[in-house]
Design an enzyme around this catalytic site. Structure first.
Site, PDB file in Angstrom:
ATOM      1  N   SER A 258       0.832  -1.201   0.000  1.00 27.89           N
ATOM      2  CA  SER A 258       0.000   0.000   0.000  1.00 27.89           C
ATOM      3  C   SER A 258       0.861   1.243   0.000  1.00 27.89           C
ATOM      4  CB  SER A 258      -0.886   0.017   1.242  1.00 27.89           C
ATOM      5  OG  SER A 258      -0.087   0.211   2.390  1.00 27.89           O
ATOM      6  N   LYS A 259       0.238   2.354  -0.316  1.00 33.00           N
ATOM      7  CA  LYS A 259       0.964   3.619  -0.324  1.00 33.00           C
ATOM      8  C   LYS A 259       1.567   3.893   1.039  1.00 33.00           C
ATOM      9  CE  LYS A 259      -0.022   7.105  -3.713  1.00 33.00           C
ATOM     10  NZ  LYS A 259      -0.576   6.365  -4.825  1.00 33.00           N
TER      11      LYS A 259
END
Length: 487
Positions: A258-259
RNA sequence: GGCGAGUUCGUCUAGCGGUCCAGGACACUGGCCUCUCACGCCGGUAACACGGGUUCGAGUCCCGUACUCGCUACCA
């Protein structure tokens, strides 16, 4: 079953709902590699059947990112092709025909159950701890004529596929072997939604057949539904393609990428300064190996070695340290002229005017620095002192390099350098050596103060090469400026 | 819960019954090169999830257990 006579046709079939994730990118990479390795066709199909999640910007970015990675599709959006349209939303009539034929053959049925009722059924099953969950098949035996009458009267319905009540359905996954499921465990899946759009299951089966797909390489989240797809192929009287399910890519500590955990999309990595060839190389090696110890490879080298049976079924964690190392390796291998051009373009942003700088000098700089960076974007800043005299001198280096006597040795070096008629690295080295003997000093004693005086920093390329590139007049000037500061 | 997939150094992986007291790469680390920093080179630490089988012999085959992930949507 060896019908591998047909030319290979593979596809990447993303849904334009978000950014191109590295997992999706790798799926595209393997499809692309396989097509190229087999002399086949790689096509791009846009699976935009979910109107609620459709995102125009995502589609645009998707195409941009695939091109950036170098995965140009042979057929698909922008380029067209003989099997179009390549957007599923433009193929509704094709799905409708498939649904109609299933309906006629009694292999599918209209279902009038509301979402509320389905929810209740689900809850009741959960409460009773029933083993088999899913749709209770209330509408399965509704006569087609009766269903049509209700439709004509304005009622809304979905179409469900009739899963055989017993028996076993299996398929052979190219990298996992045989996988089987009892039909009794399978749900009568919806194939046509209330809004007349097909679900993924139907659309992908219909299109993979209609578009001549020979191999389906997709994420392993589809393993569980593949038996349903196989049943669909059988019902429609079609030969299923070869399936190959790819493992997921995990974040460094495990879990989803994920970011928050750094980066997840191709765009993120591009913004961080990674080369497309690095990302493709790294992603390809996450779950595949060429069969030898080679790791840093070009697209063509990987394609030449690519085979399906060397894909690993195991989920892999993304190690950014190795990615970074690999980026350095690819920069190292870049053509120096290309790097010089990159430098020229990006130096302007640093306020350096490169118009008067010769191409030869740019190449010289690129050559000296390319083994010293992991990211291209560090190159302009690192090369600044080749063009502009240092305004400050690194404080720590200053106390270390500029000690008592530095001024005297530096002056001696400067005077020696001033006499050189040819200012190239070997001559410069000779000059240093002669000062060494004359002063009875070790080379390092001369080199460190000069390096700091000329570049402002303690680390960098070999000093003689560095001085050569900067040029005699400028070197002498910088030394004169710095000498008084040495105390 | 049910079903499915997966499980070799911290991470990516090689290994497809004996040649594995498990090989390579990143990271970490000792050293070499050397004017520094990189690059490069040489070396080191570190792994077969667990338990049963099968076999003369298992990281490799089979069965359990554990853990991880996925599916169980009118999302893909």
């Amino acid at each position: 079953m060896s019908e591998n006579q047909r030319p290979v046709r593979v596809r990447f079939a993303p849904s334009p709902t978000g950014y191109l994730h590295v997992g999706g990118a790798r799926t595209a990479i393997y499809n692309y590699f396989y097509a190229k390795a087999m002399g086949g066709t790689f096509y791009l199909r846009i699976e935009d059947t979910d109107r609620k999640r459709y995102n125009e910007a995502a589609l645009h970015d998707l195409l941009r990112d695939l091109k950036w990675l170098g995965l140009q599709w042979d057929e698909g959006p922008e380029v067209g092709g003989p099997y179009g349209p390549y957007f599923q939303s433009e193929r509704l009539d094709i799905y409708a025909r498939a649904v109609e034929s299933l309906l006629e053959k009694g292999l599918a049925y209209y279902c009038f159950c509301t979402e509320e009722r389905l929810e209740e059924v689900r809850k009741a099953q959960e409460a009773s701890g029933q083993a088999v969950s899913g749709y209770d098949r209330k509408c399965r035996d509704l006569p087609l004529a009766e269903a049509r009458a209700r439709l004509a009267a304005g009622e809304k319905a979905v179409v469900r596929f009739k899963i055989p009540l017993d028996g076993v359905t299996g398929f052979v996954d190219q990298i996992r072997g045989s996988i089987e499921t009892r039909n009794a465990l399978l749900d009568d899946l919806v194939i046509l939604k209330r809004d007349k759009y097909p679900t993924y299951h139907l659309a992908s089966v219909v299109d993979d057949h209609a578009m001549g797909t020979t191999h389906v390489l997709r994420g392993d989240e589809w393993i569980s539904s593949t038996p349903k797809h196989v049943l669909l192929y059988q019902a429609l009287g079609w030969e299923p393609p070869v399936f190959c399910h790819l493992p997921v890519i995990l974040a460094a500590g495990g879990g989803k990428l994920s970011k928050r955990k750094g980066a997840a999309s191709v765009g993120d990595f591009r913004d961080q300064g990674y080369l497309p060839e690095t990302l493709v190389n790294f992603l390809a090696l996450l779950g595949w190996n060429p069969g030898d110890d080679r790791e840093v490879m070009s697209l063509d080298e990987m394609i030449a070695k690519f085979t399906l049976d060397r894909i690993n079924p195991k989920a892999a964690a993304f190690d950014e340290k190795k990615l970074e190392w690999m980026n350095g390796q690819h920069i190292h291998r870049k053509d120096t002229a290309w790097l010089a051009q990159y430098l020229r373009e990006n130096l302007e942003a640093q306020g350096v005017d490169t118009a008067s700088v010769s191409q030869e000098k740019m190449i010289g700089i690129a050559d000296l620095l390319k083994t010293r960076v992991h990211f291209l974007k560090d190159l302009p800043g690192m090369s600044r002192y080749f063009f502009i005299a240092p305004e400050t001198y690194d404080e720590k280096a200053r106390t270390k390099a500029w000690g008592p006597g530095s001024r005297q040795t530096t002056t001696a070096v400067r005077e020696q350098l001033a006499q050189l008629s040819s200012f190239d690295a070997p001559s410069i080295e000779q000059a240093f050596m002669s000062v060494c003997t004359r002063l009875d000093a070790k080379l390092g004693v001369l080199v460190h103060p000069v390096r700091l005086a000329v570049s402002g920093v303690a680390a960098g390329p070999g000093l003689f090469e560095l001085l050569e590139v900067i040029g005699q007049a400028e070197v002498l000037r910088r030394l004169e400026i710095a000498e008084p500061l040495m105390g």
